[in-house]
Design an enzyme around this catalytic site. Structure first.
Site, PDB file in Angstrom:
ATOM      1  N   CYS A 171     -10.075 -23.686   6.388  1.00  0.00           N
ATOM      2  CA  CYS A 171     -10.119 -24.998   6.274  1.00  0.00           C
ATOM      3  C   CYS A 171     -11.452 -25.493   7.001  1.00  0.00           C
ATOM      4  O   CYS A 171     -12.182 -26.255   6.636  1.00  0.00           O
ATOM      5  CB  CYS A 171      -8.863 -25.804   6.736  1.00  0.00           C
ATOM      6  SG  CYS A 171      -8.387 -25.397   8.236  1.00  0.00           S
ATOM      7  N   GLU A 174     -15.182 -29.040  -1.604  1.00  0.00           N
ATOM      8  CA  GLU A 174     -14.928 -27.993  -0.737  1.00  0.00           C
ATOM      9  C   GLU A 174     -14.917 -26.603  -1.666  1.00  0.00           C
ATOM     10  O   GLU A 174     -13.907 -26.487  -2.616  1.00  0.00           O
ATOM     11  CB  GLU A 174     -13.607 -28.200  -0.126  1.00  0.00           C
ATOM     12  CG  GLU A 174     -12.942 -26.981   0.765  1.00  0.00           C
ATOM     13  CD  GLU A 174     -11.592 -27.398   1.227  1.00  0.00           C
ATOM     14  OE1 GLU A 174     -10.767 -27.633   0.628  1.00  0.00           O
ATOM     15  OE2 GLU A 174     -11.410 -26.764   2.456  1.00  0.00           O
TER      16      GLU A 174
HETATM   17  P1  NAD Z   1      -2.309 -26.549  -1.658  1.00  0.00           P
HETATM   18  O1  NAD Z   1      -2.220 -27.900  -1.596  1.00  0.00           O
HETATM   19  O2  NAD Z   1      -2.376 -26.372  -3.349  1.00  0.00           O
HETATM   20  O3  NAD Z   1      -0.900 -25.928  -1.164  1.00  0.00           O
HETATM   21  C1  NAD Z   1      -0.319 -26.172  -0.116  1.00  0.00           C
HETATM   22  C2  NAD Z   1       1.287 -26.083  -0.097  1.00  0.00           C
HETATM   23  O4  NAD Z   1       1.657 -27.258  -0.842  1.00  0.00           O
HETATM   24  C3  NAD Z   1       1.879 -25.001  -0.984  1.00  0.00           C
HETATM   25  O5  NAD Z   1       2.942 -24.476  -0.015  1.00  0.00           O
HETATM   26  C4  NAD Z   1       2.201 -25.560  -2.337  1.00  0.00           C
HETATM   27  O6  NAD Z   1       3.381 -24.644  -2.668  1.00  0.00           O
HETATM   28  C5  NAD Z   1       2.738 -26.888  -1.668  1.00  0.00           C
HETATM   29  N1  NAD Z   1       2.817 -27.958  -2.631  1.00  0.00           N
HETATM   30  C6  NAD Z   1       2.088 -27.793  -3.885  1.00  0.00           C
HETATM   31  N2  NAD Z   1       2.330 -29.276  -4.637  1.00  0.00           N
HETATM   32  C7  NAD Z   1       3.044 -29.724  -3.787  1.00  0.00           C
HETATM   33  C8  NAD Z   1       3.563 -31.180  -3.680  1.00  0.00           C
HETATM   34  N3  NAD Z   1       3.400 -31.966  -4.936  1.00  0.00           N
HETATM   35  N4  NAD Z   1       4.251 -31.504  -2.768  1.00  0.00           N
HETATM   36  C9  NAD Z   1       4.200 -30.652  -1.625  1.00  0.00           C
HETATM   37  N5  NAD Z   1       3.838 -29.612  -1.283  1.00  0.00           N
HETATM   38  C10 NAD Z   1       3.411 -29.240  -2.672  1.00  0.00           C
HETATM   39  O7  NAD Z   1      -3.509 -25.790  -0.901  1.00  0.00           O
HETATM   40  P2  NAD Z   1      -3.664 -24.440  -0.950  1.00  0.00           P
HETATM   41  O8  NAD Z   1      -4.612 -24.082  -1.937  1.00  0.00           O
HETATM   42  O9  NAD Z   1      -2.546 -23.570  -0.738  1.00  0.00           O
HETATM   43  O10 NAD Z   1      -4.603 -24.135   0.456  1.00  0.00           O
HETATM   44  C11 NAD Z   1      -6.040 -24.551   0.389  1.00  0.00           C
HETATM   45  C12 NAD Z   1      -6.297 -25.670   1.123  1.00  0.00           C
HETATM   46  O11 NAD Z   1      -5.527 -26.056   2.300  1.00  0.00           O
HETATM   47  C13 NAD Z   1      -8.032 -26.059   1.105  1.00  0.00           C
HETATM   48  O12 NAD Z   1      -8.095 -27.416   0.965  1.00  0.00           O
HETATM   49  C14 NAD Z   1      -7.812 -25.804   2.722  1.00  0.00           C
HETATM   50  O13 NAD Z   1      -9.024 -26.410   3.356  1.00  0.00           O
HETATM   51  C15 NAD Z   1      -6.548 -26.412   3.269  1.00  0.00           C
HETATM   52  N6  NAD Z   1      -6.275 -25.872   4.412  1.00  0.00           N
HETATM   53  C16 NAD Z   1      -6.187 -26.949   5.479  1.00  0.00           C
HETATM   54  C17 NAD Z   1      -6.023 -26.410   6.728  1.00  0.00           C
HETATM   55  C18 NAD Z   1      -5.857 -27.508   7.922  1.00  0.00           C
HETATM   56  O14 NAD Z   1      -5.762 -27.141   9.043  1.00  0.00           O
HETATM   57  N7  NAD Z   1      -6.672 -28.558   7.835  1.00  0.00           N
HETATM   58  C19 NAD Z   1      -5.654 -25.078   7.088  1.00  0.00           C
HETATM   59  C20 NAD Z   1      -5.596 -24.473   5.983  1.00  0.00           C
HETATM   60  C21 NAD Z   1      -5.872 -24.512   4.934  1.00  0.00           C
END
Ligand code: NAD
Length: 468
Positions: A275, A371
């Protein structure tokens, strides 16, 4: 093949169904993994609710002791966990080992915080105390880039404050989180921590579940928006750690050879799937060509390989969807700029993309404005630092950023005006348990770590006593 189980009410149980987990370096099935049903989610929440009264009444010292025991158990199994992490997530073994090491260090340090009662007033008329109570059941939703570390970010403070937990890892990286479940099963009382898995179908149900008091979510801004909307029905507390589009601004007096390695690792660690990675570089015209050339050299030298191979520096992207997204961004960037390193996937199975440097590109293109979350770095030229700062700040995101310069005062002045939760000077990606971490703008709200992070897992509770 190793067997994995869900953790519900202190028991390691099978899922209602099974799902395949792939190794992104080979695209082969690494393991079959339990998949929880809606009923199992309800059981997990019910177990966490049932465990809450007794757990919240234990002393913070008792809770701390168990959290530290869990950290010790992770340390004992560090090598095995690192290997599993590399196989399911793709990162090189050295980075996976570091993730496990940092996880142990974070858990230990976060567990050292306290929640003392604060006396706000004590005078002739009244005594006012500020207590901090736990909230109840916390739902922790984890992305696929750091499946162990992000659990280590959330679990210690949630439990230390007296809450109970339901953890849900991402569908493509559930194994190391489930292994953590096995390592904690004998440590915490039944129901205090539950782990369920899904195929992107249970997250929404967790966030609407009436039995959950708070969601601590790390993931994309797009999903964060959905989480926020569905949490509204029961006014759940929220911490949203979302996406970023961190800018690095490199001033004219920075030495390109000196700063390039820090910028390179800030952009390409974990194959750019961080992130807080550097996602766009604004470089002053005076050093633009030299910095582009130096970053291209580092990119060409980088060893891209299966993370289990000795010497691998950059592993595959974690999953096919991300791989396709990054390849599409590279194709678009071919028209919007000049690719001077990488620019192609590897001709082998696995989701490998060589680190890619794109120069002569500017704002208004997808690679700069969105991103990328992958190993592709756009290099943008500027002449006026004010203009660079304006462009850096024009993003809807505001997670991190950095200023690179030999002039500390000039860098500091710009840093104070950069719109981000964390701004570094002459480095990027340095954070720790003592520093509150969170996003500005659409990178989320709320913070993790430090006293502020612990408070997010509590309810303010004022006791106001009349004095005669
Ligand atoms: P994502 O949003 O696709 O998924 C994250 C989690 O949410 C997964 O466990 C997924 O199954 C779950 N999810 C999916 N749909 C959902 C819903 N409707 N309601 C609740 N949960 C749901 O993200 P990703 O692709 O796994 O991760 C990458 C993203 O995460 C990037 O944008 C990255 O920048 C961000 N990220 C942010 C941080 C931070 O601390 N700010 C850290 C790591 C990653």
């Amino acid at each position: 093949m190793a067997e994995y189980k869900l953790l519900i009410d202190g028991k390691l149980v099978d899922g209602a169904a099974v799902m395949d987990v792939l190794n992104p370096a080979t695209e082969e099935v690494l393991a079959r993994c339990p998949r929880a049903s809606t009923e199992q989610l309800d059981e997990a929440v019910a177990a966490a609710r049932a465990a809450f009264p007794a757990w919240s009444r234990t002393s913070i010292a008792e809770r701390r002791a168990l959290i530290l025991k869990f950290a010790d158990n992770i340390e004992v199994h560090a090598e095995e966990l690192a290997r599993l992490l590399t196989q399911e997530q793709g990162k090189p073994l050295s980075e996976a080992g570091a993730e496990i090491g940092y996880s142990v260090a974070f858990i230990r340090q976060l567990a050292s915080y306290d929640l003392p009662v604060q006396v706000l007033e004590d005078n002739d008329t009244r005594r006012v105390e500020l207590h901090r109570r736990p909230l109840g059941v916390v739902g922790a939703i984890i992305p696929w880039n750091f499946p162990v570390l992000i659990v280590a970010f959330k679990l210690p403070f949630a439990l230390l404050a007296g809450n109970t937990l339901v953890i849900k890892p991402a569908p493509t990286t559930p194994l190391s989180t489930l292994r953590l479940g096995e390592l904690m099963a004998g440590i915490f009382p039944a129901g205090v921590v539950n782990i369920i898995t899904d195929q992107n179908d249970l997250g929404a149900q967790l966030t609407t579940h009436p039995g959950i008091a708070k969601i601590s979510f790390t993931g994309s801004t797009e999903t964060g928006r959905k989480v926020m909307a569905s949490a509204a029905a029961s006014i759940k507390r929220l911490t949203l750690e979302l996406g970023g589009n961190d800018a690095a601004i490199v001033l004219a007096d920075a030495d390109p050879v000196k700063v390039a390695p820090g910028i390179f690792s800030g952009a390409f660690m974990n194959a750019g799937q961080i992130c807080l990675a550097i996602k766009r570089v604004y470089a002053h015209s005076d050093i633009y060509d030299a910095l582009c050339a130096e970053l291209a050299r580092l990119a060409e030298e980088a060893v891209v390989d299966d993370g289990l191979k000795q010497g691998a520096q950059i592993g595959p992207l974690q999953n096919k969807a991300q791989y396709e997204k990054v390849k599409a961004l590279i194709e678009e960037a071919r028209a919007d700029g000049t690719i001077i390193a990488g620019g192609r996937p590897l001709d082998r199975p696995g989701y490998f993309v060589r680190p890619t440097i794109v120069r002569d590109i500017t704002d208004g293109t997808r690679l700069v404005d969105e991103e990328q979350f992958g190993p592709v770095l756009p290099m943008i030229r500027f002449d006026d630092p004010e203009d660079a700062l304006t462009r850096a700040n024009s993003s809807d995101m505001g997670l991190g950023g950095s200023i690179w310069s030999a002039d500390r005062n000039a860098a500091h002045e710009l840093a104070t005006r950069m719109e981000a939760g964390t701004v570094w000077m002459n480095k990027h990606l340095d954070f720790g348990p003592t520093m509150p971490f969170g996003g500005a703008k659409q990178s989320g709200f709320g913070v993790e770590f430090a006293q502020e992070g612990l408070h997010e897992f509590t309810q303010v509770h004022v006791i106001n006593e009349a004095k005669a």
